[in-house]
Motif scaffolding. Structure first.
Motif, PDB file in Angstrom:
ATOM      1  N   ARG A   1       0.846  -1.187   0.000  1.00  0.00           N
ATOM      2  CA  ARG A   1       0.000   0.000   0.000  1.00  0.00           C
ATOM      3  C   ARG A   1       0.888   1.247   0.000  1.00  0.00           C
ATOM      4  N   PRO A   2       0.700   2.147  -0.985  1.00  0.00           N
ATOM      5  CA  PRO A   2       1.565   3.323  -1.092  1.00  0.00           C
ATOM      6  C   PRO A   2       1.279   4.349   0.002  1.00  0.00           C
ATOM      7  N   SER A   3       2.252   5.223   0.224  1.00  0.00           N
ATOM      8  CA  SER A   3       2.105   6.287   1.215  1.00  0.00           C
ATOM      9  C   SER A   3       2.753   7.555   0.681  1.00  0.00           C
ATOM     10  N   LEU A   4       2.556   8.656   1.375  1.00  0.00           N
ATOM     11  CA  LEU A   4       3.115   9.934   0.943  1.00  0.00           C
ATOM     12  C   LEU A   4       4.636   9.905   0.881  1.00  0.00           C
ATOM     13  N   ASP A   5       5.257   9.054   1.671  1.00  0.00           N
ATOM     14  CA  ASP A   5       6.715   8.942   1.647  1.00  0.00           C
ATOM     15  C   ASP A   5       7.224   8.346   0.348  1.00  0.00           C
ATOM     16  N   ASP A   6       6.340   7.725  -0.440  1.00  0.00           N
ATOM     17  CA  ASP A   6       6.738   7.097  -1.697  1.00  0.00           C
ATOM     18  C   ASP A   6       6.760   8.069  -2.870  1.00  0.00           C
ATOM     19  N   LEU A   7       6.340   9.321  -2.646  1.00  0.00           N
ATOM     20  CA  LEU A   7       6.300  10.297  -3.721  1.00  0.00           C
ATOM     21  C   LEU A   7       7.674  10.924  -3.953  1.00  0.00           C
TER      22      LEU A   7
ATOM     23  N   PHE B   1      -3.715   7.869  -4.523  1.00  0.00           N
ATOM     24  CA  PHE B   1      -2.889   6.731  -4.919  1.00  0.00           C
ATOM     25  C   PHE B   1      -3.770   5.655  -5.528  1.00  0.00           C
ATOM     26  N   THR B   2      -3.246   4.971  -6.550  1.00  0.00           N
ATOM     27  CA  THR B   2      -3.926   3.799  -7.089  1.00  0.00           C
ATOM     28  C   THR B   2      -3.271   2.553  -6.515  1.00  0.00           C
ATOM     29  N   ASN B   3      -4.092   1.570  -6.169  1.00  0.00           N
ATOM     30  CA  ASN B   3      -3.583   0.315  -5.623  1.00  0.00           C
ATOM     31  C   ASN B   3      -4.420  -0.812  -6.214  1.00  0.00           C
ATOM     32  N   ARG B   4      -3.804  -1.966  -6.432  1.00  0.00           N
ATOM     33  CA  ARG B   4      -4.506  -3.032  -7.146  1.00  0.00           C
ATOM     34  C   ARG B   4      -4.002  -4.396  -6.710  1.00  0.00           C
ATOM     35  N   ASP B   5      -4.943  -5.332  -6.590  1.00  0.00           N
ATOM     36  CA  ASP B   5      -4.576  -6.712  -6.325  1.00  0.00           C
ATOM     37  C   ASP B   5      -3.934  -7.305  -7.570  1.00  0.00           C
ATOM     38  N   SER B   6      -2.784  -7.923  -7.419  1.00  0.00           N
ATOM     39  CA  SER B   6      -2.082  -8.489  -8.563  1.00  0.00           C
ATOM     40  C   SER B   6      -2.924  -9.552  -9.254  1.00  0.00           C
ATOM     41  N   GLY B   7      -3.063  -9.423 -10.579  1.00  0.00           N
ATOM     42  CA  GLY B   7      -3.752 -10.435 -11.371  1.00  0.00           C
ATOM     43  C   GLY B   7      -5.254 -10.363 -11.336  1.00  0.00           C
ATOM     44  N   SER B   8      -5.845  -9.313 -10.763  1.00  0.00           N
ATOM     45  CA  SER B   8      -7.308  -9.195 -10.724  1.00  0.00           C
ATOM     46  C   SER B   8      -7.719  -7.765 -11.030  1.00  0.00           C
ATOM     47  N   ASN B   9      -9.031  -7.570 -11.166  1.00  0.00           N
ATOM     48  CA  ASN B   9      -9.560  -6.226 -11.411  1.00  0.00           C
ATOM     49  C   ASN B   9      -9.895  -5.488 -10.118  1.00  0.00           C
ATOM     50  N   ASN B  10      -9.710  -6.151  -8.986  1.00  0.00           N
ATOM     51  CA  ASN B  10      -9.986  -5.505  -7.701  1.00  0.00           C
ATOM     52  C   ASN B  10      -8.933  -4.429  -7.429  1.00  0.00           C
TER      53      ASN B  10
END
Length: 277
Positions: free
Chosen positions: A214-220, A234-243
């Motif tokens: 899960r990304p955070s402001l420190d990753d910018l 931030f965009t976040n996604r389960d690998s291999g799915s549309n979730n």
């Protein structure tokens, strides 16, 4: 007697427009609208996420929604960005899967009809492209700014390529970012109701990480400290799915939180999750 205070005409015009014009345009994603309400004139918005999480597609979705509802979109990038944006937007509107780069695909007659319809719809949108590779030529810049100036609600999109620190040397990065920031300020001066949507890359270590966290402001990247955004998504996604999910990490206009979404990578599309389904 209170002394007369002189204020810049641009400031007075902006305040008048904010009070007189109707409320800003929505984002087009109801769950996100509930957090941020609408595009705020003169505000800075940041979208970031690792490449496979669909940040670029979210930028495209937001820009399409803005232009479809009568707004003016000005896209700042490089030559390759224009071709990529046009291709993705055309296939997206047509409802067709976008082939991988370099892959050859066979389209039937129905697909060609859908693409023709999509191009027709794009032709109805007011989308301009500013190539930072042309910046530095005063006459070219002046002509471009004059051609896009308006009091129409405007969304300025700054492409991720502006912050490319992988293929460019530090001097090239500095020049490209300087041109882009100056152009944003010039455009804001002639489009007083404009908002700016910045697509920032994640820091190198985060962007190349195989393990999705899960990304955070420190990753910018450091550029965020100059932009000083009112809203960070931030965009976040389960690998291999549309979730997927949109993380409202910073929000000067409301609360922060997480918005569950559905992301179709093949069609570059972000959609609301149908709770009733």
């Amino acid at each position: 007697m209170t002394p007369l205070t002189l204020r810049p005409m641009g400031t007075l015009a902006h305040e008048w427009l904010v009070n007189v014009l109707p409320p800003g345009r929505k984002f087009g994603l109801p769950s996100l609208d509930a957090y941020t309400y609408s595009w705020v004139p003169a505000a800075n918005y940041v979208v970031a996420g690792s490449p496979c999480t669909g940040a670029a597609s979210l930028i495209l979705t937001l820009a399409e929604n803005f232009a479809t509802h009568g707004g003016h979109v000005i896209w700042i990038g490089i030559t390759e960005d224009l071709a990529r944006m046009c291709e993705q937007l055309t296939f997206k509107i047509a409802g067709l899967d976008l082939a991988d780069a370099g892959a050859r695909v066979q389209l039937d007659v129905f697909a060609h009809i859908k693409l023709a319809y999509a191009r027709e719809q794009i032709g109805k949108m007011w989308i301009d492209f500013c190539n930072v590779e042309d910046c530095g030529d005063t006459d070219v810049e002046r002509e471009f700014i004059a051609s896009v100036s308006s009091f129409k609600p405007t969304l300025i999109v700054v492409d991720e390529s502006i912050f490319d620190e992988v293929t460019l040397n530090p001097f090239e990065v500095l020049v490209r970012q300087t041109h882009a920031r100056r152009m944003v300020e010039e455009l804001r001066g002639t489009n007083p109701t404009s908002s700016v949507l910045w697509h920032l890359p994640m820091r190198d270590g985060v962007a190349s990480s195989i393990t999705m966290q899960r990304p955070s402001l420190d990753d910018l990247p450091d550029a965020v400290s100059i932009i000083k955004p009112e809203v960070v998504l931030f965009t976040n996604r389960d690998s291999g799915s549309n979730n997927a999910e949109l993380i409202v990490a910073t929000n000067a206009y409301g609360t922060t939180g997480t918005v569950p979404m559905n992301f179709d990578a093949k069609r570059s599309t972000w959609r609301e999750i149908d709770i009733a389904a």
